[in-house]
Design a protein around this motif. Structure first.
Motif, mmCIF file in Angstrom:
data_model
loop_
_atom_site.group_PDB
_atom_site.id
_atom_site.type_symbol
_atom_site.label_atom_id
_atom_site.label_comp_id
_atom_site.label_asym_id
_atom_site.label_seq_id
_atom_site.Cartn_x
_atom_site.Cartn_y
_atom_site.Cartn_z
ATOM 1 N N PHE A 1 73.571 102.219 86.932
ATOM 2 C CA PHE A 1 73.125 103.308 88.123
ATOM 3 C C PHE A 1 74.434 104.124 88.632
ATOM 4 O O PHE A 1 75.559 103.737 87.990
ATOM 5 N N THR B 1 64.232 97.617 91.626
ATOM 6 C CA THR B 1 63.231 98.326 92.555
ATOM 7 C C THR B 1 64.052 99.382 93.380
ATOM 8 O O THR B 1 65.454 99.477 93.086
ATOM 9 N N GLU B 2 63.482 100.285 93.853
ATOM 10 C CA GLU B 2 63.975 101.282 94.533
ATOM 11 C C GLU B 2 63.171 101.539 95.712
ATOM 12 O O GLU B 2 62.030 101.592 95.641
ATOM 13 N N ARG C 1 68.956 100.947 95.882
ATOM 14 C CA ARG C 1 68.503 100.059 94.514
ATOM 15 C C ARG C 1 68.337 98.574 94.853
ATOM 16 O O ARG C 1 69.293 98.174 95.638
ATOM 17 N N GLU D 1 70.741 105.534 84.887
ATOM 18 C CA GLU D 1 70.968 106.783 85.459
ATOM 19 C C GLU D 1 72.155 107.517 85.035
ATOM 20 O O GLU D 1 72.225 108.626 85.607
ATOM 21 N N LEU E 1 63.113 106.326 88.770
ATOM 22 C CA LEU E 1 63.875 106.227 90.101
ATOM 23 C C LEU E 1 64.606 107.438 90.153
ATOM 24 O O LEU E 1 64.725 108.343 89.439
#
Length: 356
Positions: free
Chosen positions: A39, A258-259, A264, A334, A352
């Protein structure tokens, strides 16, 4: 039953794609474990590594089932040994430390954790708290707090450059449960979050129960997933309002991301069941990386897979989703170049939002 045995069980071969994740008896710590997710946030200037351990389900009496109860002590000891061999700043347990709250199981967990030389904190799971239908005496939540938390729930513990905020999603306000799997963050804890998050620099919020959205982010049949937090919308809104970027949970025995509203949710795998692993959480100036660390040898992982495939329809479904999730790691990255970034999650194929 010897390690890796189970010849009386139906033969279910491990998916070939799982091979790179299998731990070997002589495994070296020089190789980085497989990346589960990466992330852009949270970030911290003080590089911090936490071991996240969920669902050990330690049992002193039971055997087999898809939770491989006869290996639970060994797996927890293996995790502690492996963690001690790494340069971690602390350990966070995301619940279900015990098979179902029996005093002997709690005593065994406490004995194993006494070997940890780094700080640890824990939140309770639904299997750790008293339930209305218990056929044994489960210690009150006050005992859990005294043994496994900084002294209370919820808690705020600064570890390295990270603020760990631990919540009790497993107990009803009266301290007991009438449903084995449900969970929520009480209004009192939501108020505490509202007041505490502004005081943090790099918050990571931990509860046993997960945020909503797993069925949309995996190929899982919703029927095999436990219910998420009962008050998920209000909970997520509280995190989003204070720009808390990451929530950690366990409970469903499968890895997923999940988001919702920029928050997150990372669901970590179970220590007791396939693939019998814990997670390394690394936070630094460039963002956050999660890596999966199996603690069983190849035969042990195969045994856990066979038991999951043969125990029940639900365990078979969960282990299939686990294999699918692990076959295409990382679940999201990400920090990959924008043109290469997909962030796809199973059937939903929904990227995401980037948090740059």
């Amino acid at each position: 039953m010897n390690e890796g045995s189970g010849d009386h069980l139906p033969r279910h071969e491990l998916p070939a794609e799982f091979g790179d994740l299998r731990a070997q008896d002589d495994a070296s710590h020089t190789d980085e474990p497989a990346m589960l997710a990466r992330f852009a946030r949270p970030r911290t200037e003080t590089r911090t590594t936490l071991a996240i351990v969920s669902d050990p389900h330690v049992s002193t009496a039971k055997e087999e089932t898809w939770k491989v109860f006869h290996r639970t002590e060994r797996r927890l000891r293996a995790a502690v040994t492996d963690i001690e061999a790494r340069d971690v700043d602390g350990v966070v347990f995301a619940g279900d430390l015990t098979e179902d709250g029996r005093p002997a199981d709690f005593e065994l967990v406490a004995d194993v954790l006494s070997d940890l030389r780094v700080p640890f904190v824990a939140v309770p799971g639904n299997h750790d708290v008293p339930k209305d239908f218990d056929d044994h005496e489960t210690p009150p939540i006050s005992d859990f707090q005294a043994d496994f938390t900084p002294g209370e729930l919820p808690f705020h513990e600064r570890i390295g450059g990270v603020d760990v905020l631990g919540l009790n999603s497993a107990s009803n306000p009266d301290g007991s449960l009438d449903d084995c799997h449900g969970g929520e963050v009480s209004p009192t804890q939501l108020d505490w979050l509202d007041n505490t998050l502004p005081e943090t620099e790099t918050p990571i919020v931990v509860s046993h129960h997960n945020m909503a959205g797993l069925a949309d982010r995996t190929d899982a049949d919703p029927a095999i997933l436990h219910s998420p937090l009962g008050d998920d919308e209000e909970f997520t809104e509280t995190l989003a309002r204070h720009d808390a970027a990451l929530h950690l949970s366990g409970h469903v025995h499968l890895p997923a991301v999940t988001e919702n509203r920029g928050v997150r949710g990372a669901v970590v795998p179970a220590l007791c069941s396939f693939p019998q692993a814990y997670t390394l959480l690394e936070v630094g100036p460039d963002g956050t990386t999660l890596r999966i660390v199996p603690v069983a040898d190849r035969e042990g992982v195969a045994e856990s897979y066979r038991l999951a495939q043969s125990h029940s329809a639900r365990s078979r479904g969960v282990s299939n989703v686990v294999a699918e999730q692990l076959a295409d790691l990382p679940l999201v990255d990400e920090r990959a170049p924008r043109e290469a970034h997909t962030g796809d999650f199973g059937k939903a194929k929904t990227p995401l939002a980037r948090l740059d």
